[in-house]
Structure formats: structure tokens, C-alpha cells
Motif scaffolding. Structure first.
Motif, PDB file in Angstrom:
ATOM      1  N   HIS A  21      -7.060   4.065   6.419  1.00 16.45           N
ATOM      2  CA  HIS A  21      -6.428   5.144   5.646  1.00 16.45           C
ATOM      3  C   HIS A  21      -6.677   6.472   6.349  1.00 16.45           C
ATOM      4  O   HIS A  21      -7.579   6.618   7.159  1.00 16.45           O
ATOM      5  CB  HIS A  21      -6.935   5.113   4.198  1.00 16.45           C
ATOM      6  CG  HIS A  21      -6.229   4.055   3.395  1.00 16.45           C
ATOM      7  ND1 HIS A  21      -5.103   4.319   2.675  1.00 16.45           N
ATOM      8  CD2 HIS A  21      -6.474   2.729   3.257  1.00 16.45           C
ATOM      9  CE1 HIS A  21      -4.675   3.187   2.090  1.00 16.45           C
ATOM     10  NE2 HIS A  21      -5.499   2.206   2.441  1.00 16.45           N
ATOM     11  N   ASP A  65       0.854  -1.199   0.000  1.00 17.98           N
ATOM     12  CA  ASP A  65       0.000   0.000   0.000  1.00 17.98           C
ATOM     13  C   ASP A  65       0.888   1.247   0.000  1.00 17.98           C
ATOM     14  O   ASP A  65       0.573   2.248  -0.649  1.00 17.98           O
ATOM     15  CB  ASP A  65      -0.911   0.003   1.236  1.00 17.98           C
ATOM     16  CG  ASP A  65      -2.336   0.425   0.892  1.00 17.98           C
ATOM     17  OD1 ASP A  65      -2.526   1.037  -0.162  1.00 17.98           O
ATOM     18  OD2 ASP A  65      -3.248   0.152   1.698  1.00 17.98           O
ATOM     19  N   HIS A 124      -7.349  -1.984   8.935  1.00 16.19           N
ATOM     20  CA  HIS A 124      -6.523  -1.384   7.878  1.00 16.19           C
ATOM     21  C   HIS A 124      -7.133  -0.016   7.622  1.00 16.19           C
ATOM     22  O   HIS A 124      -8.192   0.083   6.999  1.00 16.19           O
ATOM     23  CB  HIS A 124      -6.606  -2.302   6.648  1.00 16.19           C
ATOM     24  CG  HIS A 124      -5.911  -1.796   5.439  1.00 16.19           C
ATOM     25  ND1 HIS A 124      -4.799  -2.417   4.902  1.00 16.19           N
ATOM     26  CD2 HIS A 124      -6.167  -0.734   4.615  1.00 16.19           C
ATOM     27  CE1 HIS A 124      -4.404  -1.781   3.819  1.00 16.19           C
ATOM     28  NE2 HIS A 124      -5.219  -0.752   3.621  1.00 16.19           N
TER      29      HIS A 124
HETATM   30 ZN    ZN Z   1      -5.235   0.237   1.733  1.00 21.55          ZN
END
Ligand code: ZN
Ligand code: KIV
Length: 511
Positions: A204, A14, A202
Motif C-alpha cells: 500500500h 482492493d 502486496h
Molecule cells: Zn490491500
């Protein structure tokens, strides 16, 4: 006994999806070795179906890493999963991470699939992955905007099919801590088989909440955090590894779990990632910023001198600050240089490459008496284009800059082994150097970023220059280091051109 909190690092996958952060195989290997040294549990090494280069990088990491699990990402389709399975095959512990979108907007507008089809495809994906490993992670992309009943349904199905880790990504960074924590709590309560799997988060950072959301989810029962060094990642980035690890460690009175991370490796890892990608770390960044442990006000300084804990909740040395011990000098030999490279996780491709790097080390040692690990890292970061991939090389340079005169650069470049001279004038010596290079390269690139950082302290420190160039949608970063920042600038520009020259097409998994 506290629970173990699994640290899943996705800097190489990522993190690499940030525009301009693409890394070569050697750079990825160096970062993977540093992650292993830091005792990261799972290294997401890449997306093998993206390109042959990505496949080779994941495979090389799977061959080299012994202590951490090596994971490859795959969309929920047979071709991607088989590619990921082959890439992780050499790993001591290999994981396949497969994902499919579950939010109404993604299913309808992106996948053009019905919810039933998405569940069916996810279950088939687990079946293919099981042919390669038992360690299977399933992610519901855009879980942060998905309906809770649908998440329960798809997670129940993939757990039955054999997924061992269930990841709940806030793909677009839309969630807020209490809401995200509630989602995790509900899933753990409602999904049959929830107690048999590890719940993973996870997040952002679009609203600056990635770390806060991840930590709230940990309090709600998540036992894997997905993160990147320096918070690198798509758009505003991912949750920062260093912040998650140190929050949990510093607040053991609050968290029911801890990681096994060797925190003294955090700052070296952060510097390595910043050097390789050319993304500088802001000075006030928590844990790894240059000012994170600096006390400016007199009152604070006085307090810290009397009793450190008046203003410090962590010790700088515990996260690896001050570890840049003097390592080598001008009398150090080739073997000492080689073993220091090994100790800091740098593998040279061949004896020829080592000789080349050692010659440059000697040149540096003549100019700068004390050579620190950071100097070696920087020296090697513009060595990453191995000699056979080096299309352009700076052979010699002369710069003229005088008050009232137009700055001028005279360069000798090696172009595919042929020496050529080039000169240009510019608004300053750096501009003149870039124009002189362009007079030969005619690259048609756009300069997106130019930045200079001092690698260590002192006026004899090397300047590390990062140059970001773009052409036809491809973005590359080049680094160059030298005690003369004009020379460092020319090297960085050439390094970026070399990368552009050798860059292969690759695919973003989420497009
Ligand atoms: Zn991601
Ligand atoms: O943000 C995201 O949803 C992802 C998935 C591929 C896990 O990166």
C-alpha cells in the motif's frame, strides 16, 4: 531465460475498497475483460462473502474469463472460504486467496486471538480451500509490521497444509524498500518449503513507496506483484500496475524477470477504470497521466525531434497512447456499433439495452462527427444502470444563463417511467440543474465531488462529469457524458442517484 513475474491485479477487490469506487457487476465484467485482454495472470475479482452482489460479480467473472486465473478473497473462516469456492467454481483456473492478520497489534486488538490460534486457524482455512481448488494463496495481513519469526512459523505451516502462493502484504504502507526486500530475502532463506511456492508482494502507498517496495521485493526474489490500475485502493492506494510493469520492462538490464502483459492495453485499461470509478488520473501520473509523454520545454522538444531517446525512456504508443482511433460515425449501423462494443469488451445485458445504447450513440453522432473508443466507453458508462434499474432518467432539459440574470434549469425527468417537470434557480446552471433534480428526488445526499474532464480533444469533445454523493455512510459515483457539460452534469447526478437507489449493503473484508 528470465523468470516470469506474475501480475495479480486487485483493482476489482482492493481497488474497489476505496471509498466511492464501488462498481456494478457489469462494470466489473468490463474491467475484467480488459484485464484479460491485457494478459494479467490473476484477476482478484472480489470478496464473495461481502454481499450477494459481490458473490454474483465474482461468479460472472469466473464464467466469462478464460485466459486469466480468477481469484476470490476470503477471510480465514469456513463460511467465507466456501462462498469464495462456490463463486470461482465456473473458472477455467480459479484461486482462493485467504488471509489472517499476523501483526501483534492486529492479533491482539482486532482478532483477539493468540498467535497459536492464528496459526491453527490459517491451517484450517487452507484445508477448507483445498476442497475447491489446488490454487491457494495465503496472506499474512499486516506482514509489514509482523515479527519475522512468527511469519516464518505461520508460512511454514500453511505451505505444509497446501498453500501455493505466499503473500506478504504491507497492509498499512509502513515499510521502506531495503527493509521490505530484506524481509522477503529472509523468508525465502528461512521458511522450509520456500522453493515450492511463489512469493508474492502486496504494498500500500501510504508513504508513496508501494511501487518502490514491490520492486525491491522483486529484486529479493518475489515473483508475484499485487497491484491495481491507476494505483487505486484503500486510503493512498495500492502499487500501480502500469508503473510496476513498465519499470520491469524498461529496466530489463536490472530485473531478472519480466511480465507477459500486453502494455499497449495499459492506457485503455486506465481510462476504463477512471471512467467507471470517476477517479480522475492526475496529469503528471507516470505512464497513464495525460502529460506523461508531453514535452513542454523547447530544449526537450528540440532533443526529442532530433533523437527521441534524448528525453524518452519509453514510447507513448507502447503503452497504448494514441490508440483512440476513429471508429464510428453517424452512418454506422447497429451491427457496427454492436461489434465495436464487443471489441472494446463491453457486453450489453439485452437487445433492449443495445437498442437504448444505439439510440444514444446516434444522438451523439449527430452532434459529434468523429466517435472514438473513449466516447463509446463514456456513453456506456452512464448506460451501466440497465433500463430496469433506471429509477430516474433525464428526458429533456432547458437551461437559461445570461449575464445579470439568475441561472435557471427546467428539466423533464422520468421517475419510474412517469414523466415529471421540475425547475429551479441556482448560482450557475449546474447548481440550478442539481437543485431541480433534488426538488423531485429529495435524496438527502451530500455532494462530495463534482469534476469535469474532456474525453477526447477538440471543442466538440464530450465532457465527462463525475458526481460523488454520500448518504448515511454510503458513497456512490455517477458519470454522465455529453457534448453539453450541463446536460452531462444532470445525467451524472441522476446516474449517482440511480446507483444509490440500487446499492446493496456490503462488507469490507478487513473490518
Ligand atoms: Zn490491500
Ligand atoms: O492489504 C492487505 O493486507 C490486503 C489483504 C487482504 C491481502 O488487502
Amino acid at each position: 531465460m528470465k523468470d516470469h513475474l506474475i501480475v495479480f491485479d486487485t483493482t476489482l477487490r482492493d481497488g474497489e475498497q476505496s471509498p466511492g469506487a464501488s462498481m456494478t457487476r457489469d462494470e466489473k465484467l468490463r474491467i475484467a475483460r480488459q484485464l484479460e485482454r491485457m494478459r494479467v495472470d490473476v484477476i482478484e475479482a472480489g470478496f464473495p462473502a461481502a454481499s450477494n452482489g459481490d458473490f454474483e460479480s465474482v461468479r460472472a467473472i469466473a464464467e466469462a474469463i478464460r485466459e486469466s486465473t480468477v481469484c476470490g478473497l476470503a477471510r480465514a473462516n469456513e463460511a467465507d472460504i466456501r462462498r469464495a469456492g462456490e463463486a470461482i467454481a465456473p473458472a477455467v483456473r480459479g484461486r482462493i486467496h485467504t488471509f489472517i492478520a499476523t501483526s501483534p497489534i492486529h492479533m491482539e486488538m482486532k482478532l483477539r486471538m493468540s498467535p497459536d490460534q492464528v496459526v491453527e486457524q490459517a491451517v484450517r482455512a487452507i484445508g477448507w480451500a483445498k476442497e475447491y481448488t489446488d490454487d491457494i494463496e495465503f496472506s499474512a495481513e499486516d506482514a509489514g509490521r509482523s515479527e519475522i519469526d512468527f511469519l516464518c512459523r505461520i508460512f511454514e505451516a500453511v505451505i505444509k497444509a497446501g498453500a501455493k502462493t505466499i503473500n506478504v502484504p504491507d497492509t498499512v504502507g509502513y515499510n521502506v524498500p531495503e527493509q521490505y526486500a530484506q524481509t522477503i530475502r529472509t523468508l525465502i532463506e528461512r521458511v522450509p518449503g520456500a522453493d515450492k511456492v511463489v512469493w508474492s508482494v502486496h504494498c500500500h502507498n501510504d508513504l508513496g513507496l508501494a511501487v518502490a517496495n514491490s520492486l525491491a521485493a522483486v529484486m529479493a526474489g518475489a515473483r508475484q506483484v499485487e497491484c491495481t490500475l491507476n494505483g487505486l485502493g484503500e486510503r493512498a492506494g495500492n502499487a500501480a500496475l502500469e508503473e510496476l510493469v513498465m519499470a520491469v520492462r524498461t529496466r530489463q538490464d536490472v530485473f531478472p524477470c519480466d511480465t507477459r502483459i500486453d502494455a499497449t492495453q495499459i492506457v485503455p485499461a486506465s481510462k476504463l477504470v477512471s471512467g467507471v470509478t470517476g477517479f480522475p488520473v492526475q496529469p503528471n501520473k507516470a505512464i497513464v497521466g495525460a502529460n506523461a509523454f508531453a514535452h513542454e520545454s523547447g530544449i526537450h522538444q528540440d532533443g526529442v525531434l532530433k533523437h527521441r531517446e534524448t528525453y524518452e525512456i519509453m514510447r507513448a504508443e507502447d503503452v497504448g497512447w494514441g490508440a483512440n482511433k476513429l471508429v464510428l460515425g453517424k452512418h454506422s449501423g447497429r451491427n457496427a456499433f454492436r461489434s465495436r462494443l464487443q471489441e472494446i469488451g463491453i457486453v450489453v445485458a439485452s437487445e433492449e439495452h443495445l437498442n437504448h445504447a444505439f439510440a444514444r450513440f446516434k444522438e451523439l453522432a449527430d452532434k459529434k462527427h468523429e466517435i472514438f473508443d473513449e466516447d463509446i466507453q463514456a456513453l456506456m458508462s452512464d448506460e451501466v444502470v440497465t433500463p430496469d434499474q433506471e429509477h430516474y432518467r433525464l428526458v429533456a432539459s432547458r437551461f437559461h444563463s445570461e449575464t445579470g440574470e439568475t441561472p435557471r434549469a427546467d428539466l423533464t425527468l422520468s421517475v419510474d417511467g412517469q414523466e415529471t417537470r421540475t425547475s429551479a434557480e441556482g448560482s450557475g446552471p449546474v447548481d440550478a440543474a442539481f437543485k431541480a433534480i433534488e426538488a423531485i428526488a429529495s435524496s438527502g445526499t451530500e455532494l462530495l465531488l463534482y469534476s469535469v474532464n474532456a474525453i477526447t480533444t477538440g471543442t466538440d469533445a464530450q465532457g465527462e462529469v463525475t458526481v460523488r454523493l454520500a448518504r448515511e455512510g454510503k458513497v456512490v459515483n455517477g458519470q454522465g457524458a455529453d457534448t453539453d457539460i450541463i446536460v452531462a452534469s444532470a445525467k451524472a447526478y441522476l446516474n449517482a442517484l440511480n446507483k444509490l437507489h440500487s446499492k446493496l449493503e456490503r462488507l469490507n473484508p478487513q473490518l
